[in-house]
Enzyme design. Sequence first.
Site, PDB file in Angstrom:
ATOM      1  N   LYS A 128      -0.582  11.690   5.140  1.00 62.13           N
ATOM      2  CA  LYS A 128      -0.624  10.361   6.202  1.00 62.13           C
ATOM      3  C   LYS A 128       0.307   9.209   5.507  1.00 62.13           C
ATOM      4  O   LYS A 128       1.171   8.677   5.982  1.00 62.13           O
ATOM      5  CB  LYS A 128      -1.790  10.070   6.309  1.00 62.13           C
ATOM      6  CG  LYS A 128      -1.687   8.670   7.419  1.00 62.13           C
ATOM      7  CD  LYS A 128      -3.165   7.950   7.631  1.00 62.13           C
ATOM      8  CE  LYS A 128      -3.155   6.473   8.178  1.00 62.13           C
ATOM      9  NZ  LYS A 128      -4.455   5.763   8.324  1.00 62.13           N
ATOM     10  N   LYS A 136       0.858  -1.153   0.043  1.00 65.59           N
ATOM     11  CA  LYS A 136       0.105   0.015   0.099  1.00 65.59           C
ATOM     12  C   LYS A 136       0.906   1.428   0.226  1.00 65.59           C
ATOM     13  O   LYS A 136       0.524   2.137  -0.783  1.00 65.59           O
ATOM     14  CB  LYS A 136      -0.949   0.243   1.120  1.00 65.59           C
ATOM     15  CG  LYS A 136      -1.792   1.314   1.623  1.00 65.59           C
ATOM     16  CD  LYS A 136      -2.844   1.263   0.758  1.00 65.59           C
ATOM     17  CE  LYS A 136      -3.552   2.790   0.859  1.00 65.59           C
ATOM     18  NZ  LYS A 136      -4.652   3.028   0.236  1.00 65.59           N
TER      19      LYS A 136
HETATM   20  P1  NAD Z   1     -12.476   7.724   9.505  1.00 68.48           P
HETATM   21  O1  NAD Z   1     -11.736   8.751  10.284  1.00 68.48           O
HETATM   22  O2  NAD Z   1     -13.813   8.177   8.794  1.00 68.48           O
HETATM   23  O3  NAD Z   1     -12.973   6.507  10.142  1.00 68.48           O
HETATM   24  C1  NAD Z   1     -12.266   5.933  11.489  1.00 68.48           C
HETATM   25  C2  NAD Z   1     -13.221   5.539  12.337  1.00 68.48           C
HETATM   26  O4  NAD Z   1     -12.614   4.866  13.540  1.00 68.48           O
HETATM   27  C3  NAD Z   1     -13.834   6.844  12.899  1.00 68.48           C
HETATM   28  O5  NAD Z   1     -15.355   6.749  12.813  1.00 68.48           O
HETATM   29  C4  NAD Z   1     -13.286   6.790  14.446  1.00 68.48           C
HETATM   30  O6  NAD Z   1     -14.514   7.302  15.410  1.00 68.48           O
HETATM   31  C5  NAD Z   1     -13.386   5.194  14.691  1.00 68.48           C
HETATM   32  N1  NAD Z   1     -12.329   4.991  15.879  1.00 68.48           N
HETATM   33  C6  NAD Z   1     -11.199   5.713  16.431  1.00 68.48           C
HETATM   34  N2  NAD Z   1     -10.737   5.222  17.448  1.00 68.48           N
HETATM   35  C7  NAD Z   1     -11.706   4.235  17.555  1.00 68.48           C
HETATM   36  C8  NAD Z   1     -11.444   3.124  18.801  1.00 68.48           C
HETATM   37  N3  NAD Z   1     -10.553   2.964  19.667  1.00 68.48           N
HETATM   38  N4  NAD Z   1     -12.572   1.965  18.718  1.00 68.48           N
HETATM   39  C9  NAD Z   1     -13.438   2.145  17.773  1.00 68.48           C
HETATM   40  N5  NAD Z   1     -13.675   3.056  16.694  1.00 68.48           N
HETATM   41  C10 NAD Z   1     -12.552   4.045  16.685  1.00 68.48           C
HETATM   42  O7  NAD Z   1     -11.502   7.291   8.349  1.00 68.48           O
HETATM   43  P2  NAD Z   1     -11.652   6.346   7.040  1.00 68.48           P
HETATM   44  O8  NAD Z   1     -11.662   7.445   5.756  1.00 68.48           O
HETATM   45  O9  NAD Z   1     -12.750   5.589   7.228  1.00 68.48           O
HETATM   46  O10 NAD Z   1     -10.425   5.740   6.989  1.00 68.48           O
HETATM   47  C11 NAD Z   1     -10.377   4.712   7.606  1.00 68.48           C
HETATM   48  C12 NAD Z   1      -8.745   3.937   7.045  1.00 68.48           C
HETATM   49  O11 NAD Z   1      -8.636   3.591   6.016  1.00 68.48           O
HETATM   50  C13 NAD Z   1      -7.554   4.841   7.595  1.00 68.48           C
HETATM   51  O12 NAD Z   1      -6.423   4.322   7.942  1.00 68.48           O
HETATM   52  C14 NAD Z   1      -7.239   5.546   5.885  1.00 68.48           C
HETATM   53  O13 NAD Z   1      -5.842   5.842   5.810  1.00 68.48           O
HETATM   54  C15 NAD Z   1      -7.636   4.129   5.220  1.00 68.48           C
HETATM   55  N6  NAD Z   1      -8.080   4.558   3.994  1.00 68.48           N
HETATM   56  C16 NAD Z   1      -9.099   5.488   3.524  1.00 68.48           C
HETATM   57  C17 NAD Z   1      -9.336   5.856   2.448  1.00 68.48           C
HETATM   58  C18 NAD Z   1     -10.164   6.888   2.091  1.00 68.48           C
HETATM   59  O14 NAD Z   1     -10.441   7.362   0.978  1.00 68.48           O
HETATM   60  N7  NAD Z   1     -11.201   7.494   3.096  1.00 68.48           N
HETATM   61  C19 NAD Z   1      -8.911   5.095   1.482  1.00 68.48           C
HETATM   62  C20 NAD Z   1      -8.096   3.990   1.651  1.00 68.48           C
HETATM   63  C21 NAD Z   1      -7.683   3.969   3.082  1.00 68.48           C
END
Ligand code: NAD
Length: 291
Positions: A237, A162
Amino acid sequence: MKIGFIGLGNMGAPMAANLAAAGHDVSGYDVASTTAQGVTVASDIATAVDGAEVVITMLPNGAILRDVADSALPRMTAGSLLIDCSTVDVESARDTASQADAAGVLFVDAPVSGGIGGAAAGTLTFMAGGSDSAFEKAAPLFDIMGQKAVHCGDAGAGQAAKICNNMILGVTMIATCEAFAMADKLGLDRQKMFDVVSTSSGYSWSMNAYCPAPGVGPQSPADNDYTPGFASELMVKDLGLSQQAAEGADADTPMGALALALYKQFVENEDGLGKDFSAMLPRFEARSRDT
Ligand code: NAD
């Protein structure tokens, strides 16, 4: 299958909803009390995890993954599976894999590509690291949430794939944007630039599939005022993780380092926060060699 899903954010909520829509019994937990369609809301990690055959995490970073794994793993039964779909540092993935192993739990690190649209449509690509048996157990779930899953190697290999991919993406997007801005100054029409480069040796996903110039090439965030898409701060990030990994592995990555510096500057000191990562084009457009 009984599935615990932890982290129902932008990505996790639609992924969990797709598993529920496919007939799985999904119990979801998020500290922010978010929900997902068809998913039973759990009041804490223990409730989401208890009795689950598979636990999936979709969290912001490696430190949070470690915290969640500390709570979840001791409650998981031997032979069950933990799949982490978050993008985290390779070390956190490998440490979580060791911790899972000690608890008799299978582990796969399986970060995704495809963004929020891919999560909603069930068309993500999974890059997976872990044992053959762990990958085989996870594969039917990858099929529901995505269109492709590549078993990249042992634990951590998914995260390695990734961050290498996204390092290429950050570098090529910057190169594409600075070339468009230079073409403007040379009086070259953007459509002609696209027509040539997209069929010549400068082509890339950034140019051909996600063209940063509005009105040119396929529909992309550039055509929607650079609303993400893939936000510049998420690129910061991922480029940060790639530099962290490069330092750990003693890999020489000057272009990756420069891409990180430019995206950081864009997000922290310019107006890049909340904009798609292709908004590097208007940034370069507004600059001269001395600014
Ligand atoms: P986001 O911030 O919308 O979601 C993360 C969720 O985790 C939040 O709802 C938060 O409240 C929850 N959280 C935090 N701490 C927690 C805990 N201790 N227990 C339970 N829940 C908890 O982020 P996202 O966009 O959904 O991204 C999630 C992951 O996917 C990240 O690592 C990001 O880098 C990766 N990602 C995102 C994308 C994108 O386009 N958004 C694409 C590929 C990968």
